[in-house]
Design an enzyme around this catalytic site. Structure first.
Site, PDB file in Angstrom:
ATOM      1  CE1 TYR A 123      -3.686   2.498   0.626  1.00  0.00           C
ATOM      2  CE2 TYR A 123      -2.499   3.135   2.604  1.00  0.00           C
ATOM      3  CZ  TYR A 123      -3.505   3.359   1.701  1.00  0.00           C
ATOM      4  OH  TYR A 123      -4.347   4.444   1.855  1.00  0.00           O
ATOM      5  CE  LYS A 127      -3.694   5.692  -1.243  1.00  0.00           C
ATOM      6  NZ  LYS A 127      -4.719   6.262  -2.140  1.00  0.00           N
TER       7      LYS A 127
END
Ligand SMILES: NC(=O)c1ccc[n+]([C@@H]2O[C@H](COP(=O)([O-])OP(=O)(O)OC[C@H]3O[C@@H](n4cnc5c(N)ncnc54)[C@H](OP(=O)(O)O)[C@@H]3O)[C@@H](O)[C@H]2O)c1
Length: 237
Positions: A123, A127
């Site tokens: 993740y 990002k």
């Protein structure tokens, strides 16, 4: 407002609520991982409103587990929504943003896009890619008077932890942190948009994390490892 997501009923309910408050709202069922859906979204937005003033790239999905245990399929899923779909929507909507002066793109990242944490590597990487892309796009579009903002929420109370993907057998207990409400995050996004603030990091722990990582990255490694490992439920041996 053009509201786009996959669950049409919820979108229509929200559109009705907004219209009750005097806004014009168009609900468009759209899976942004599908090119045809995104093209249709842009066409419908143009047909109804002629142009777009602000694009908010908000959809995202989490992934929990150590890098070693992440499947390629899960990683691709996370990059597909958080990164590739954001690029796809941005490319489709840019011609509509150029139709009026002062257009704006708001990319929703995360405090985790500013620093890789243990058990959240997939993740964080997706990002971080959004953060880098945002910087490039900002510089590319500045001369045209288009602004590109980054908003990085911290721990927020939404469906995020229900939809999040997990490496085989891994789970995360709720972190012992105060959550922001979705409404508070939305209000912060509106404020950032009005003030053309290029970079907004939300929540005090989020800001402290970004600062601590800059000042004492080694110490932060130790603290992050302890905190994340305490919250993790590991696979049964
Ligand atoms: N919650 C947190 O603690 C937190 C912290 C930092 C950053 N963020 C970021 O904040 C953003 C919003 O997340 P959230 O917390 O609100 O999560 P959420 O409750 O899971 O909401 C995700 C939203 O994205 C939409 N969506 C998901 N997949 C989609 C697809 N393929 N096509 C179109 N729409 C799609 C969902 O609607 P449908 O399911 O109807 O499509 C939903 O509206 C994300 O970028 C997330 O990474 C969240």
């Amino acid at each position: 407002m053009v509201l786009a997501a996959r669950r049409e009923e919820l979108l229509k309910e929200l559109a009705r609520e907004l219209e009750g408050r005097g806004a014009q709202a168009l609900a468009v069922r759209c899976d942004i991982t599908q090119a045809a859906d995104v093209e249709r979204l842009a066409r419908e937005a143009e047909a109804h409103f002629g142009a777009v003033d602000v694009l908010i790239n908000n959809a995202g999905i989490g992934l929990f587990g150590p890098v070693e245990a992440l499947s390629e399929e899960q990683l691709r899923q996370v990059f597909e929504l958080n990164f590739f779909a954001l690029v796809r929507v941005t490319q489709a909507v840019l011609p509509l943003l150029r139709k009026r002066p002062g257009g704006q793109i708001v990319n929703v990242s995360s405090v985790l896009g500013h620093r890789g944490l243990p058990l959240l590597g997939g993740y964080c990487a997706a990002k971080a890619a959004v953060n880098a892309l945002t910087e490039s796009l900002r510089a590319e579009l500045a001369a045209e008077g288009l602004s590109v903002l980054l908003v990085s929420p911290g721990f927020t109370e939404t469906e995020f932890r229900q939809t999040r993907l997990h490496a085989q057998g891994w789970q995360q207990n709720a972190p012992p942190l105060k959550q922001m409400s979705a409404e508070e995050v939305a209000a912060a996004m509106v404020k950032a948009s009005r003030r053309h603030r290029r970079d907004t990091v939300l929540t005090l722990p989020g800001r402290l994390m970004v600062l601590a990582n800059r000042l004492v990255p080694g110490l932060f490694d130790v603290a992050a490892r302890r905190m994340l490992h305490r919250m993790a439920k590991r696979p049964e041996p």
